[in-house]
Design an enzyme around this catalytic site. Structure first.
Site: not given
Length: 295
Positions: A108, A256, A258
């Protein structure tokens, strides 16, 4: 209890002006010795933008669509997270040692902190960008459950921090723009989360072409099916339930959650949305990137 005391909610540490999770900041020193290989493939995203999703897609492609092979280990072992470090868990650099070529890697990091070797070796990059509003909401929930982050505070205060880049990994606006710019000079496949939600098969075909691989159509359909949010949410090799609860508390919010586009509308107030839009227009002025905030 020692582990919890050691890991719970340390303040962010700034490296070259970028705020990072304390342990990840500590990993950047050792990461400088990392040597990229020309056949490495880097998956890069700002957090909460579909990293695990595209990681699973790529691992399935690399395994020729063999789901059993993708069950060999959790996703964070199959796709080493370069800057990952936390007490009592193998670091990204340690995981990397046992990863056979060709390697899938994840980061990231903004470009200022990316190991130069990845650029020098012209390593191919699959970048996924997601609309800022959904990222902010997802990140807020993630801060709650992933205890390596500081306390998120109220949604309103977190949103303010997100807008000024005072969250882990810094500014979303800068991240999506600088990787977009890099795609002009470096082999970067720049994908959008919303496009992947809308037509995963089309986007997987783009990935296949980019990595120079081909799969029979029925295998591509199989990959689409098994990398759906519904399948990945119940798969312990992708849903992060194998991570110790001291680090990720799924009872607060599942990793996890939506997996949809437009969920921000259930969280943003009208006033927050207006303020966000005005600030967004200012920060993204002159940028050719265009995002869809719903489907």
């Amino acid at each position: 209890m020692e582990l919890i005391q050691d890991t719970s909610r340390p303040p962010l540490e700034y490296v070259k002006g970028v705020p990072l999770i304390k342990y990840f900041a500590e990993a950047l020193g050792p990461l400088q010795s990392f040597q990229a290989r020309p056949d490495d493939l880097l998956i890069s995203t700002y957090p909460k933008s579909g990293t695990t999703w595209v990681s699973q897609i790529l691992d399935m492609i690399y395994q020729g669509g063999d789901l059993e092979k993708c069950h060999r280990a959790p996703i964070f072992m199959r796709v080493p997270f370069l800057e990952f470090k936390a007490p009592g868990i193998p670091s990204g650099m340690e995981t990397l040692k046992d990863t056979p070529a060709p390697r899938l890697l994840k980061t990231h990091l903004p470009l200022a902190l990316l190991p130069q070797t990845l650029l020098d070796q012209k390593v191919k990059v699959v970048y996924v960008a997601r609309n800022a509003k959904d990222v902010a909401v997802s990140y807020y929930h993630f801060y709650h459950m992933a205890k390596v982050h500081p306390e998120p505070g109220t949604w309103d205060s977190f949103l303010e921090k997100f807008m000024v880049g005072e969250v882990s990994y810094g500014s979303w606006y800068q991240h999506v723009q600088e990787w977009w710019e890099l795609s002009r000079t470096h082999p970067v496949l720049y994908l959008f989360y919303e496009d992947m939600k809308e037509n995963p098969k089309r986007e997987i075909q783009k990935i296949l072409e980019f990595v120079g691989r081909s799969l029979p159509e029925e295998t591509v359909d199989f990959v689409v099916q098994h990398t759906s949010f519904k399948e990945m949410k119940k798969n312990p090799m992708t849903n992060y339930t194998t991570v110790p609860q001291e680090f990720m508390d799924h009872s607060i919010s599942p990793f996890m959650r939506k997996g949809m586009a437009g969920d921000w509308k259930t969280t943003f107030t009208v006033a927050q949305n207006e303020r966000f839009d005005a600030d967004y227009a200012e920060k993204m002025a002159g940028c050719s990137l265009s995002f869809r905030s719903e489907l």
